[in-house]
Enzyme design. Structure first.
Site, short mmCIF file in Angstrom:
data_model
loop_
_atom_site.label_atom_id
_atom_site.label_comp_id
_atom_site.label_asym_id
_atom_site.label_seq_id
_atom_site.Cartn_x
_atom_site.Cartn_y
_atom_site.Cartn_z
N ASP A 1 11.74 61.60 12.45
CA ASP A 1 12.53 62.68 12.10
C ASP A 1 13.09 63.43 13.06
O ASP A 1 14.42 62.47 12.68
CB ASP A 1 11.30 63.53 13.31
N LYS B 1 2.35 63.81 15.28
CA LYS B 1 3.68 64.18 15.67
C LYS B 1 3.60 63.66 16.79
O LYS B 1 2.81 63.44 17.40
CB LYS B 1 3.69 65.43 14.65
#
Ligand code: NDP
Ligand code: 2IT
Length: 446
Positions: A166, A126
């Site tokens: 995201d 991430k």
């Protein structure tokens, strides 16, 4: 608390201070895994739990750029390369002013187990930045993305680490970052997913997280001989995940009655039908306005600064951000008759909200299972990029549905209790863990 969980968490907190979201995510997983590991000592001896809580690599960098007034701005960029046991690091990039190391470590940790659940060969990662795209011009967003990618490009690659979107990162940002990667590396490859259809993207990727969360809710309801047809749903957020949750839910005969953003929430008891949803998509994706305008446009209630959990509903799809359902919210939802929670967002429920769900024995699909459809279709985008051959809408959607069914079945296999209640938290945590853990053991102490 199990004393073994307590001892493990004390070490995690001492080693990773001031990262409360990371502690929260690891704690939830440790509660499921420590009893399982006690029964399966090979994982204990290889210290797999301790190893998966330590990122393989953390990259932190300066992102300087110039705003429209000609001033220099400085943001911080991150990429957490958490685990590559079963495939290249894979996971989104978040651009939001609240981004910090602890938030991205929680997201990367969840991503490892989520990606394993998808059945596809993807490790977990991430990244992102504390850059706030709100109120920035397209040119400012482009200059920021170019500067961000100028550093990130040396750490990623189609066989190494494949970022995606995201919060705050959608098609526009992926385009700017892809353009800069290609320019620096002189390579057209599947280094990012969520790309545009004309340049290597996959059909259904924008829809996939929301559609997947709805398919997962449908699978949970099926275990009770029920379905989403005729169900009323509260949805939070109004971005990518929320929009396509509303779309699929409506297609399956359900009715979404709420949406929200960081300003507040709207309540439309008549339902957000296809026409109203098209208006929301224009508002959010093109005009980049506030959800309050929906209430003015369609004459419904707007709750300033409030989340939508106080309304009467059968199903809830939290699709905005972490810790957006408190214990009190969970109690109100259940008191009002909500029997299904399918998490489109990552870790939207606080630990004591989850306790309320499990005690009430409602159908609760945690994010790492329920929202895995997004990264699953990212995995399918990687496959199509490798083949240099795109699949049809029907092909991708049918694969997505099969993957969501398989994830649901894995949760049932690992989470069914002796009283037949399916604890999807344990199911997702253990089901996601086993494949990663076995791969790590096979690959030695690396
Ligand atoms: P978007 O940026 O498209 O939309 C985010 C939405 O949530 C916006 O309406 C935003 O409101 C709201 N929101 C964000 N932060 C907050 C906050 N702190 N408080 C209140 N509202 C907030 O993001 P996505 O739809 O892509 O992501 C939503 C959630 O889904 C996140 O938890 C993400 O991690 C998760 N997720 C996303 C996937 C994907 O494929 N995109 C895949 C799996 C999970 P505002 O505009 O006012 O900030
Ligand atoms: O949280 C997530 O799973 C995502 N933001 C999607 C990640 C991806 O690589 O598609």
């Amino acid at each position: 608390m199990d004393p073994k969980v307590g001892q493990f968490m004390a070490k995690i907190k001492a080693k990773n201070p001031a990262e409360p979201e990371f502690h929260q995510a690891v704690h939830e997983v440790a509660e499921s895994l420590i009893p399982f590991i006690e029964e399966n000592p090979k994982y204990k001896h290889a210290k797999i739990l301790e190893r998966i809580a330590e990122p393989e690599r953390v990259i932190l960098f300066r992102v300087p750029w110039i705003n429209d007034k000609g001033e220099v701005e400085i943001n911080r960029g991150f990429r957490i390369e958490m685990n590559s046991a079963i495939g290249p690091y894979k996971g989104g990039l978040r651009f939001h002013p609240t981004v910090n190391l602890g938030i991205l470590k929680f997201l990367a940790f969840e991503q490892v187990l989520k990606n394993s659940l998808t059945t596809l060969p993807m490790g977990g990662g991430k990244g992102g930045s504390d850059f706030d795209p709100k109120g920035k011009s397209d040119n400012e967003v482009m200059r920021f993305c170019q500067s961000f990618m100028t550093e990130l490009c040396r750490h990623i690659g189609p066989n190494t680490d494949v970022p995606a979107g995201d919060i705050g990162v959608g098609g526009r940002e992926i385009g700017f970052m892809f353009g800069q990667y290609k320019r620096i590396k002189n390579e057209f490859t599947g280094v990012l997913t969520g790309k545009g259809l004309e340049w290597g993207g996959s059909l259904i990727r924008p829809e996939a997280t929301g559609y997947g969360a709805v398919y997962f809710a449908e699978e949970m309801l099926k275990t009770k001989g029920d379905s989403l047809k005729g169900k009323v749903a509260a949805v939070s957020g109004s971005g990518n995940v929320a929009q396509f949750t509303v779309q699929k839910l409506t297609e399956l005969g359900g009715k979404a009655v709420t949406l929200s953003d960081s300003g507040g929430s709207i309540y439309d008891p008549d339902g957000i039908d296809a026409e109203k949803l098209a208006w929301v998509m224009n508002l959010k994706n093109i005009r980049r306005g506030r959800i309050k305008e929906y209430a003015d446009q369609f004459g419904c209630e707007y709750f300033e600064g409030k989340r939508p959990w106080h309304v009467k509903c059968d199903v809830a799809f939290p699709s905005a951000t972490e810790n957006e359902i408190s214990k009190e919210d969970a109690e109100i939802l259940i008191k009002n008759g909500c029997g299904v929670i399918s998490e489109g967002a990552n870790m939207p429920s606080t630990p004591d909200a989850i306790e309320v769900y499990l005690e009430s024995k409602i159908l609760y699909g945690p994010g790492k299972a329920a929202n895995a459809g997004g990264v699953a279709v990212s995995g399918l985008e990687m496959t199509q990029n490798s083949m240099r051959l795109p699949w049809s809408r029907e092909e991708v959607d049918s694969r997505l549905q099969t993957i969501m069914k398989n994830i649901h079945q894995t949760c049932v296999d690992f989470g069914k209790e002796s009283n037949n209640y399916v604890n999807y938290v344990n199911g997702a945590n253990i089901g996601g863990f086993v494949k990663v853990a076995d791969a790590m053991i096979a690959q030695g102490v690396v």
